[in-house]
Design a protein around this motif. Structure first.
Motif, short mmCIF file in Angstrom:
data_model
loop_
_atom_site.label_atom_id
_atom_site.label_comp_id
_atom_site.label_asym_id
_atom_site.label_seq_id
_atom_site.Cartn_x
_atom_site.Cartn_y
_atom_site.Cartn_z
N ALA A 1 6.19 -33.32 19.86
CA ALA A 1 7.34 -33.59 20.73
C ALA A 1 6.90 -34.22 22.04
O ALA A 1 7.54 -35.14 22.55
N SER B 1 6.09 -37.95 21.69
CA SER B 1 7.11 -38.79 21.08
C SER B 1 7.73 -39.78 22.05
O SER B 1 8.28 -40.79 21.64
N ARG C 1 13.04 -29.18 21.40
CA ARG C 1 14.02 -30.23 21.70
C ARG C 1 13.51 -31.09 22.84
O ARG C 1 13.08 -30.59 23.87
N ARG D 1 15.98 -37.48 25.43
CA ARG D 1 15.45 -38.84 25.62
C ARG D 1 16.16 -39.55 26.77
O ARG D 1 17.27 -39.24 27.15
N ALA E 1 12.71 -42.93 21.34
CA ALA E 1 11.46 -42.24 21.01
C ALA E 1 11.11 -42.52 19.57
O ALA E 1 11.98 -42.74 18.74
N ARG E 2 9.82 -42.49 19.27
CA ARG E 2 9.38 -42.73 17.90
C ARG E 2 9.30 -41.41 17.13
O ARG E 2 8.99 -40.39 17.70
N GLU E 3 9.56 -41.49 15.85
CA GLU E 3 9.52 -40.29 15.01
C GLU E 3 8.07 -39.87 14.82
O GLU E 3 7.17 -40.71 14.76
N VAL F 1 13.45 -32.00 10.81
CA VAL F 1 13.33 -33.02 11.86
C VAL F 1 14.69 -33.68 12.04
O VAL F 1 15.30 -34.13 11.07
N ASP F 2 15.17 -33.71 13.28
CA ASP F 2 16.40 -34.41 13.63
C ASP F 2 16.03 -35.49 14.64
O ASP F 2 15.82 -35.21 15.81
N ALA F 3 15.91 -36.75 14.15
CA ALA F 3 15.46 -37.86 15.00
C ALA F 3 16.42 -39.04 14.88
O ALA F 3 16.01 -40.18 14.69
N LEU G 1 15.43 -35.71 20.21
CA LEU G 1 14.52 -35.37 19.11
C LEU G 1 14.43 -33.84 19.03
O LEU G 1 14.16 -33.17 20.02
N LEU H 1 12.74 -30.73 16.62
CA LEU H 1 11.88 -30.24 15.54
C LEU H 1 12.17 -28.75 15.37
O LEU H 1 12.03 -27.98 16.33
#
Length: 507
Positions: free
Chosen positions: A406, A409, A435, A438, A444-446, A468-470, A476, A478
């Motif tokens: 996280a 990210s 959490r 952003r 943000a990248r996964e 994962v919720d991206a 983001l 996790l």
């Protein structure tokens, strides 16, 4: 042969006893049914004959009868009413099988009897009188050595005595009449027939016994022949068994030598398997345990790279960052190639604080969070117990990986590690949510798939799952869902405070 003779003898004795018992039972059953039918028919006959006698009475005789039934004291045997009724009843029973008659008033007093000396007897408590006074006739079959009748003394007779209600014209019971019917001939016929049934049954069953005895004797001879053949076969098999035993003894020595060689080979195989298992466990633990410090090295290096450095320093730190990343990927490869059973899947249950573990994982990345302008915080819902039972080592590894993923990210406002209890699942199940909010300057990248794959392998050993919720434009998140057990500690232990974690706030 002696056994066969005993078999036939026992069968003969048992069959003879059974024949006698069954024949006697059949004869007794016949007598019982016949006597029961005789009593039922006798009661009907007595009631019919009494009804005919009473219906034949004229007005004066009927008045005399009612006068006797109305008496409250014992009448004199030589009274005119007694003599008149004696003649009337004697005339009425002539030509019938009735041989005696008695009258009782409603109080049970005998107001008339063909046997004059019985006049005045009290039968108020006699069951037959009580039942008849209530309107129910009762009948009984009996044998008498002597019996006083209308026509003198009778000897060795069988009689059916009935207590019958006497009613007035309105149907009210005003007294009881007791009559006796001579059934000596019928009773003797029943008795004779009973012995005939006994003899016939015994004869028929004896014939059946003889037939069965012939069959048993024939079967006995067959069994004897079979026994002799069996003895010869047993002797032959004994000889074969002796030969087989000698052959077996000849092979036992070779078999023992083979077993000894097999045991030696199995010992060598177990030693090889134990060595391979030790190697696999070493690789699995090494790859898991070194991920946490390497994540710390990478995070610290990232922080240093954001500061003011000379060109040689930046190049050296870049080589450290690259080497740490390569070493982390090597550990992931080791964890990937290690056999699935390199380490036991059973968790090591011990008391742990969920909030303290989350703070420890966050503390390893506090510097990286501060350099990236993130405020890091850990929170636990009120439903989360202070102490639980779980595998602290593996859970710490998972939380460290997820917080590190996280933090790397992208930039944002905060990293929040939230702990809550999953109420819809049975038992104690906790959800650790990492959490990252952003910013609007760039998505943000996964997290890399390889990092999640390694984390998922550790989670599988805890029966846990990683979600994962991206979604683009969304925070983001996790999530680690892991089953635990209640700790059951006392109040003092639960009140212990978990260590604090430094919180980095964005400037």
């Amino acid at each position: 042969m002696a056994t066969s003779i005993r078999l036939v003898r026992h069968f003969s004795v048992a069959s003879l006893v059974a024949v006698l018992i069954v024949a006697f039972a059949l004869a007794s059953f016949y007598a019982f049914k016949a006597e029961t039918a005789l009593v039922e028919q006798g009661e009907f006959k007595n009631a019919t004959q009494v009804r005919l006698i009473l219906n034949q009475l004229d007005a004066s005789e009927r008045a005399t009868l009612e006068e006797l039934l109305a008496l409250k004291v014992k009448p004199a045997p030589d009274a005119q009413a007694i003599k008149h009724m004696l003649e009337t009843f004697r005339s009425g029973v002539r030509g019938t099988s009735l041989i005696k008659l008695k009258l009782y008033n409603s109080s049970g007093l005998t107001v008339f009897s063909s046997e004059l000396r019985q006049i005045g007897e009290d039968k108020a408590t006699y069951p037959g009188f009580v039942a008849a006074l209530r309107g129910t006739a009762t009948t009984q079959l009996s044998q008498r050595e002597t019996f006083e009748s209308f026509f003198g003394t009778l000897r060795e007779v069988a009689v059916i005595g009935s207590y019958l209600p006497v009613r007035d014209k309105g149907g009210t019971v005003i007294g009881v009449i007791e009559v006796y019917d001579d059934v000596t001939q019928l009773f003797r016929a029943i008795d004779a027939t009973r012995w005939q049934v006994f003899g016939l049954s015994a004869l028929l069953m004896s014939a059946l016994y003889v037939a069965l005895l012939i069959i048993v004797q024939r079967a006995d001879r067959i069994v004897t022949l079979n026994q002799q053949a069996l003895e010869r076969e047993v002797a032959q098999r004994a000889r074969i068994a002796a030969e087989a035993k000698r052959a077996q003894q000849a092979t036992e020595k070779a078999q023992r030598e083979t077993e000894k060689a097999y045991a030696t080979a199995m010992a060598a195989r177990r030693a090889a398997e134990e060595a391979n298992q030790a190697k696999s466990e070493f690789l699995g633990k090494l790859s898991e345990e070194m991920r946490t410090p390497l994540n710390g090295v990478i995070g610290t290096t990232d922080v240093l790279l954001t500061g003011e450095l000379t060109k040689p320093q930046r190049e050296n730190l870049g080589r450290v960052r690259s080497g740490a990343g390569s070493l982390l990927r090597l550990l992931d490869d080791l964890l990937e190639t290690a056999p699935p059973d390199s380490e036991t899947h059973e968790p090591h249950w011990e008391a742990l604080s969920p909030l303290a573990l989350a703070r420890e994982a966050a503390a390893l990345h506090a510097s990286l969070a501060k350099a990236n302008g993130l405020a890091m915080d850990c929170r636990a819902a009120s439903s989360v117990p202070q102490w639980v039972l779980g595998d602290a080592r593996r859970l710490r590894l998972l939380l460290t990986d997820l917080v590190g993923l996280a933090g790397r990210s992208g930039r944002g406002r905060t990293i929040l590690v939230a702990i809550e209890r999953v109420t819809e699942s049975p038992g104690l199940v906790l959800r650790f949510s990492v959490r990252v909010d952003r910013t609007q300057d760039g998505p943000a990248r996964e997290p890399p798939a390889l990092d999640l794959q390694a984390a998922n392998r550790i989670a599988a050993k805890l029966d846990a799952t990683i979600e994962v919720d991206a979604a683009p434009g969304q925070p983001l998140v996790l999530r680690l869902v892991v089953p635990l057990r209640p700790a059951g500690l006392d109040a003092a232990a639960e009140a212990a405070e978990a260590p604090a974690v430094p919180t980095a706030t964005a400037p």
